[in-house]
Design a protein around this motif. Structure first.
Motif, PDB file in Angstrom:
ATOM      1  N   PHE A  46     -33.800 -20.563  38.770  1.00 28.88           N
ATOM      2  CA  PHE A  46     -33.770 -21.984  38.385  1.00 28.88           C
ATOM      3  C   PHE A  46     -34.922 -22.241  37.426  1.00 28.88           C
ATOM      4  N   GLY A  47     -34.589 -22.525  36.174  1.00 29.69           N
ATOM      5  CA  GLY A  47     -35.622 -22.792  35.174  1.00 29.69           C
ATOM      6  C   GLY A  47     -36.370 -24.073  35.510  1.00 29.69           C
ATOM      7  N   ALA A  48     -37.682 -24.072  35.203  1.00 26.76           N
ATOM      8  CA  ALA A  48     -38.524 -25.251  35.463  1.00 26.76           C
ATOM      9  C   ALA A  48     -38.452 -26.225  34.297  1.00 26.76           C
ATOM     10  N   ALA A  74     -29.759 -23.366  34.001  1.00 27.87           N
ATOM     11  CA  ALA A  74     -30.618 -24.064  33.039  1.00 27.87           C
ATOM     12  C   ALA A  74     -31.161 -25.350  33.645  1.00 27.87           C
ATOM     13  N   HIS A  75     -32.409 -25.697  33.299  1.00 25.08           N
ATOM     14  CA  HIS A  75     -32.888 -27.022  33.697  1.00 25.08           C
ATOM     15  C   HIS A  75     -32.200 -28.061  32.817  1.00 25.08           C
ATOM     16  N   PRO A  76     -31.662 -29.134  33.433  1.00 30.87           N
ATOM     17  CA  PRO A  76     -30.886 -30.092  32.637  1.00 30.87           C
ATOM     18  C   PRO A  76     -31.709 -30.823  31.580  1.00 30.87           C
ATOM     19  N   THR A  98     -24.383 -30.359  35.815  1.00 36.98           N
ATOM     20  CA  THR A  98     -24.678 -31.769  35.519  1.00 36.98           C
ATOM     21  C   THR A  98     -25.230 -32.476  36.757  1.00 36.98           C
ATOM     22  N   GLY A  99     -25.120 -31.845  37.901  1.00 39.38           N
ATOM     23  CA  GLY A  99     -25.682 -32.420  39.135  1.00 39.38           C
ATOM     24  C   GLY A  99     -26.259 -31.274  39.938  1.00 39.38           C
ATOM     25  N   TYR A 100     -25.945 -31.226  41.217  1.00 41.14           N
ATOM     26  CA  TYR A 100     -26.504 -30.185  42.087  1.00 41.14           C
ATOM     27  C   TYR A 100     -25.463 -29.201  42.602  1.00 41.14           C
ATOM     28  N   ILE A 117     -23.364 -26.901  41.215  1.00 38.17           N
ATOM     29  CA  ILE A 117     -23.365 -25.501  40.788  1.00 38.17           C
ATOM     30  C   ILE A 117     -24.643 -24.800  41.253  1.00 38.17           C
ATOM     31  N   GLY A 118     -25.763 -25.525  41.227  1.00 36.17           N
ATOM     32  CA  GLY A 118     -27.023 -24.937  41.725  1.00 36.17           C
ATOM     33  C   GLY A 118     -26.875 -24.524  43.188  1.00 36.17           C
ATOM     34  N   GLY A 119     -26.290 -25.414  43.991  1.00 40.55           N
ATOM     35  CA  GLY A 119     -26.092 -25.108  45.410  1.00 40.55           C
ATOM     36  C   GLY A 119     -25.128 -23.953  45.597  1.00 40.55           C
ATOM     37  N   PHE A 158     -37.387 -20.024  41.921  1.00 47.32           N
ATOM     38  CA  PHE A 158     -37.295 -21.472  41.649  1.00 47.32           C
ATOM     39  C   PHE A 158     -38.678 -22.012  41.320  1.00 47.32           C
ATOM     40  N   THR A 159     -38.766 -22.905  40.349  1.00 43.34           N
ATOM     41  CA  THR A 159     -39.990 -23.696  40.127  1.00 43.34           C
ATOM     42  C   THR A 159     -39.557 -25.139  39.934  1.00 43.34           C
ATOM     43  N   GLY A 160     -40.103 -26.036  40.726  1.00 44.04           N
ATOM     44  CA  GLY A 160     -39.703 -27.438  40.601  1.00 44.04           C
ATOM     45  C   GLY A 160     -40.307 -28.265  41.709  1.00 44.04           C
ATOM     46  N   LEU A 195     -37.100 -27.334  48.714  1.00 44.11           N
ATOM     47  CA  LEU A 195     -36.785 -27.245  50.144  1.00 44.11           C
ATOM     48  C   LEU A 195     -35.278 -27.319  50.387  1.00 44.11           C
ATOM     49  N   ALA A 196     -34.601 -28.155  49.596  1.00 46.98           N
ATOM     50  CA  ALA A 196     -33.133 -28.274  49.769  1.00 46.98           C
ATOM     51  C   ALA A 196     -32.483 -26.919  49.491  1.00 46.98           C
ATOM     52  N   LEU A 197     -32.911 -26.274  48.413  1.00 48.46           N
ATOM     53  CA  LEU A 197     -32.303 -24.979  48.057  1.00 48.46           C
ATOM     54  C   LEU A 197     -32.752 -23.880  49.031  1.00 48.46           C
ATOM     55  N   TRP A 198     -34.002 -23.962  49.483  1.00 45.68           N
ATOM     56  CA  TRP A 198     -34.497 -22.980  50.465  1.00 45.68           C
ATOM     57  C   TRP A 198     -33.635 -23.037  51.731  1.00 45.68           C
ATOM     58  N   GLY A 211     -39.771 -20.091  45.992  1.00 41.29           N
ATOM     59  CA  GLY A 211     -39.894 -21.400  45.357  1.00 41.29           C
ATOM     60  C   GLY A 211     -41.348 -21.737  45.121  1.00 41.29           C
ATOM     61  N   GLU A 212     -41.664 -22.134  43.888  1.00 39.70           N
ATOM     62  CA  GLU A 212     -43.005 -22.662  43.602  1.00 39.70           C
ATOM     63  C   GLU A 212     -42.826 -24.164  43.518  1.00 39.70           C
ATOM     64  N   MET A 213     -43.545 -24.926  44.372  1.00 46.41           N
ATOM     65  CA  MET A 213     -43.173 -26.324  44.523  1.00 46.41           C
ATOM     66  C   MET A 213     -44.282 -27.332  44.253  1.00 46.41           C
ATOM     67  N   ASP A 216     -50.369 -35.877  48.717  1.00 49.30           N
ATOM     68  CA  ASP A 216     -49.099 -35.656  48.013  1.00 49.30           C
ATOM     69  C   ASP A 216     -49.351 -35.391  46.537  1.00 49.30           C
ATOM     70  N   GLU A 217     -48.625 -34.419  45.993  1.00 53.52           N
ATOM     71  CA  GLU A 217     -48.746 -34.132  44.566  1.00 53.52           C
ATOM     72  C   GLU A 217     -48.227 -35.330  43.767  1.00 53.52           C
ATOM     73  N   ILE A 218     -49.032 -35.778  42.797  1.00 53.05           N
ATOM     74  CA  ILE A 218     -48.523 -36.750  41.812  1.00 53.05           C
ATOM     75  C   ILE A 218     -48.405 -35.941  40.531  1.00 53.05           C
TER      76      ILE A 218
HETATM   77  N1  LIG Z   1     -45.271 -28.141  41.159  1.00 55.64           N
HETATM   78  C1  LIG Z   1     -44.526 -27.742  40.162  1.00 55.64           C
HETATM   79  O1  LIG Z   1     -44.598 -26.610  39.711  1.00 55.64           O
HETATM   80  C2  LIG Z   1     -43.555 -28.661  39.566  1.00 55.64           C
HETATM   81  C3  LIG Z   1     -43.237 -29.842  40.205  1.00 55.64           C
HETATM   82  N2  LIG Z   1     -42.299 -30.669  39.685  1.00 55.64           N
HETATM   83  C4  LIG Z   1     -41.947 -31.893  40.434  1.00 55.64           C
HETATM   84  O2  LIG Z   1     -40.543 -32.045  40.377  1.00 55.64           O
HETATM   85  C5  LIG Z   1     -40.192 -33.373  39.983  1.00 55.64           C
HETATM   86  C6  LIG Z   1     -38.850 -33.361  39.279  1.00 55.64           C
HETATM   87  O3  LIG Z   1     -38.867 -32.378  38.318  1.00 55.64           O
HETATM   88  P1  LIG Z   1     -37.778 -31.264  38.142  1.00 55.64           P
HETATM   89  O4  LIG Z   1     -38.398 -30.238  37.316  1.00 55.64           O
HETATM   90  O5  LIG Z   1     -36.523 -31.840  37.630  1.00 55.64           O
HETATM   91  O6  LIG Z   1     -37.579 -30.610  39.595  1.00 55.64           O
HETATM   92  P2  LIG Z   1     -36.339 -30.583  40.567  1.00 55.64           P
HETATM   93  O7  LIG Z   1     -36.787 -29.895  41.788  1.00 55.64           O
HETATM   94  O8  LIG Z   1     -35.736 -31.904  40.738  1.00 55.64           O
HETATM   95  O9  LIG Z   1     -35.256 -29.654  39.807  1.00 55.64           O
HETATM   96  C7  LIG Z   1     -35.490 -28.303  39.526  1.00 55.64           C
HETATM   97  C8  LIG Z   1     -34.161 -27.585  39.413  1.00 55.64           C
HETATM   98  O10 LIG Z   1     -33.534 -27.500  40.691  1.00 55.64           O
HETATM   99  C9  LIG Z   1     -32.253 -28.108  40.668  1.00 55.64           C
HETATM  100  N3  LIG Z   1     -32.116 -28.798  41.953  1.00 55.64           N
HETATM  101  C10 LIG Z   1     -33.011 -29.674  42.498  1.00 55.64           C
HETATM  102  N4  LIG Z   1     -32.569 -30.090  43.705  1.00 55.64           N
HETATM  103  C11 LIG Z   1     -31.383 -29.479  43.925  1.00 55.64           C
HETATM  104  C12 LIG Z   1     -30.441 -29.513  44.990  1.00 55.64           C
HETATM  105  N5  LIG Z   1     -30.631 -30.289  46.068  1.00 55.64           N
HETATM  106  N6  LIG Z   1     -29.333 -28.763  44.896  1.00 55.64           N
HETATM  107  C13 LIG Z   1     -29.124 -27.979  43.802  1.00 55.64           C
HETATM  108  N7  LIG Z   1     -29.981 -27.908  42.756  1.00 55.64           N
HETATM  109  C14 LIG Z   1     -31.091 -28.650  42.811  1.00 55.64           C
HETATM  110  C15 LIG Z   1     -32.273 -29.051  39.483  1.00 55.64           C
HETATM  111  O11 LIG Z   1     -30.985 -29.246  38.974  1.00 55.64           O
HETATM  112  C16 LIG Z   1     -33.157 -28.270  38.521  1.00 55.64           C
HETATM  113  O12 LIG Z   1     -32.400 -27.293  37.858  1.00 55.64           O
HETATM  114  C17 LIG Z   1     -41.380 -33.808  39.179  1.00 55.64           C
HETATM  115  O13 LIG Z   1     -41.514 -35.189  39.133  1.00 55.64           O
HETATM  116  C18 LIG Z   1     -42.496 -33.159  39.925  1.00 55.64           C
HETATM  117  O14 LIG Z   1     -42.854 -33.962  41.014  1.00 55.64           O
HETATM  118  C19 LIG Z   1     -41.658 -30.320  38.521  1.00 55.64           C
HETATM  119  C20 LIG Z   1     -41.945 -29.163  37.832  1.00 55.64           C
HETATM  120  C21 LIG Z   1     -42.949 -28.235  38.323  1.00 55.64           C
END
Ligand SMILES: NC(=O)C1=CN([C@@H]2O[C@H](COP(=O)(O)OP(=O)(O)OC[C@H]3O[C@@H](n4cnc5c(N)ncnc54)[C@H](O)[C@@H]3O)[C@@H](O)[C@H]2O)C=CC1
Ligand SMILES: O=C(O)CCC(=O)C(=O)O
Length: 525
Positions: A157-159, A187-189, A222-224, A226-228, A241-243, A249-252, A266-268, A393-395
């Protein structure tokens, strides 16, 4: 190199458009929609990508080291050959400035080349040979040979915040491909055009190296859904995963709830404490404060290594640090954030902490437009920090909280109360070593990287790097997502007992035709 952006994904070698819903990139600086339209993958397209990856696995994982290494280098060359088209599209989709993206491209290509070296070197295979001891009493010992093999097809999952270095051909993809795992990237959307360009660069490198097409696919969502479906596909054997913490946690959970649970890397979320020890703070509070604000503001604060928490002893030097940091931060221009959603989340996070009775707002950066980050600095004290868990909490953005501690015991109590972190920075001089010695073991329990007189932003891609840490920094504290050790996440050990030499893989054969380092009867050679 083909630099056309067409709205394609790559299912193996095929460039195809999805048909499930629509997705547009948005230029976060102007709020304008960017062409072309992207469409999400269908379940059938995802199924084909996973089937191709599974078909490719057995031959790809046994490619000769030189072939796999040259493939990784070709990806880097193809990315460079995209030239300015890649940088311009990434700028438009992320709002990140050109120098940052050019630097990130260098890091991405350097990372691919580092993994090429790792593959040629062969030490990641961790070959161990315990030769047979037929005359051992009371039992003979069998011939035992261990190597690590690729774990299987990997979902990546691209960040959003590193559209190159942590995305389609970023660290997770590079380390998985280096390990011998086919990759299905999601791809990240927020940056589909950047993803398409890089995806084509990888797809072309697969073809150029004569590898099976299933070694790499790129899908859009376009949503979640295909990722799921990707994480739960039985042919996928690990996930990078990075996000966000919520998404991770949902994907974990999905990865663990499968009939066959799989590793999920996952890097979160991380707030990366910065400790200002007394002698260093007394000697150079102003310089540290300026360095801190510079690190905090990098990329509009959208770094998971961003210094979101500062711990120091109350007193005049800390007051000086806070006032210099406040002055520097107030002058920071507002910076465009990656997406409207991330900007909204930042604004909500800052509003929530500003409302808390436990903190004072000491500075805000310049105001900007709807999708920009107005930096923020808050102060509290250790008892109030310890009483309000939400202050941890991370901001995601350029916001940080300074915690005044009465003494080193209180600082230690704050460290002990912290969640897992990617980094901790200690600012110290010679007279601070005794204090540092008592704090280091506590920090080691909490973080993946401890650094001195600097800030964690800007991770070196190297053999000795750890970009990981206990939850919630990552979902698995035993590994790293940056640096050559990242390859280990996508390998697993297999032992061969009494296998005839002609059936053994080259890495294990008696004659060592690959010439790699091996542990033979407990000795390196
Ligand atoms: N600590 C870190 O390294 C990072 C933290 N963030 C945090 O994430 C927030 C949102 O940013 P995003 O990058 O869009 O992260 P995100 O976690 O919302 O999405 C990352 C990827 O995971 C997919 N995804 C997320 N939840 C899913 C689910 N339930 N089922 C299937 N696929 C799912 C998304 O489509 C995307 O491709 C930011 O506001 C920030 O708080 C974002 C980037 C890096
Ligand atoms: O600081 C860096 O270079 C890496 C940051 C990172 O891993 C992230 O923001 O996801």
């Amino acid at each position: 190199m083909d630099t056309q952006i067409r709205g394609d994904m790559f299912i193996g070698a095929d460039a195809v458009a999805g048909t499930a819903g629509e997705l547009h990139a948005i230029d976060p600086a102007s709020g304008q929609t960017l062409d072309p339209v992207y469409r999400g993958a269908t379940r059938d397209q995802l199924d084909r990508a996973c089937a191709l990856a599974d078909d490719a696995f057995d031959s790809y994982r046994e490619t000769a080291p030189d072939v796999r290494a040259a493939f990784l280098e070709a990806i880097a060359d193809n990315i460079m050959a995209l030239g300015d088209a890649l940088i311009e599209r990434a700028m438009a989709e992320t709002g990140l400035p050109r120098p940052r993206l050019e630097g990130e491209r260098g890091r991405t290509c350097g990372q691919l080349k580092l993994f090429a070296q790792v593959v040629r070197d062969g030490r990641h295979l961790d070959v161990r040979i315990d030769p047979a001891l037929p005359d051992r009493q009371p039992q003979p010992r069998p011939d035992l040979r261990l190597r690590k093999i690729a774990i299987g097809p990997v979902a990546v999952f691209g960040a959003s915040n590193f559209p190159l270095a942590f995305s389609v051909a970023g660290g997770d993809t590079a380390s998985a491909l280096a390990a011998g795992c086919p990759v299905v990237a999601k791809a990240h959307p927020a940056h589909p055009g950047t993803s398409e360009l890089v995806g084509r660069a990888v797809r072309d490198a697969v073809a150029g190296a004569g590898l099976p097409e299933g070694v790499f696919s790129l899908v859009m969502d376009t949503g979640y859904e295909i990722g799921g479906a990707l994480v739960t596909d039985p042919r996928i054997k690990a996930v990078g995963f990075t996000g966000s913490r919520r998404g991770g946690l949902a994907l974990w959970r999905m990865a663990q709830d499968r009939p066959e649970p799989i590793p999920f890397y996952g890097e979160m979320s991380s707030i990366n404490p910065v400790l200002l020890l007394p002698e260093a703070l007394g000697a150079r509070a102003d310089a540290i404060a300026r360095g801190f604000v510079q690190s905090l503001a990098l990329g509009a604060g959208q770094f998971c290594t961003n210094p979101g928490l500062v711990l120091a002893l109350a007193g005049e030097p800390l007051d000086r640090f806070v006032s210099t940091a406040a002055e520097a931060l107030s002058a920071l221009p507002a910076a465009t954030m990656l997406t409207p959603g991330i900007a909204d989340a930042y604004r909500a996070g800052v509003a929530a902490i500003a409302k808390s009775d436990a903190v004072e707002t000491v500075a805000r950066g310049q105001e900007g437009h709807a999708h920009s980050c107005q930096a923020a600095l808050f102060v509290t004290d250790a008892p109030r920090f310890l009483a309000e868990h939400a202050l941890q909490d991370e901001i995601f953005g350029a916001a940080s909280l300074v915690v005044r501690c009465a003494d080193l015991h209180e600082m230690r109590a704050v460290i002990d109360a912290l969640e897992g972190q990617l980094t901790a920075a200690i600012h110290m001089d010679a007279g601070d070593h005794d204090a540092a010695r008592t704090l280091l073991p506590r920090l080691e329990r909490r973080v993946g990287r401890i650094l001195v007189n600097g800030f964690g932003t800007g991770v070196e891609v190297a053999h000795a790097m750890v970009h990981g840490g206990p939850f919630p920094a990552t979902s698995d504290p035993r590994t790293t997502s940056v640096g050559s050790l990242a390859i280990d996440r996508f390998l697993r050990p297999v032992a061969y007992q009494d296998l005839p030499d002609d059936l053994l893989a080259p890495a294990l054969k008696e004659a060592n035709p690959l010439g790699i380092e091996r542990l033979v009867d407990g000795k390196r050679g």
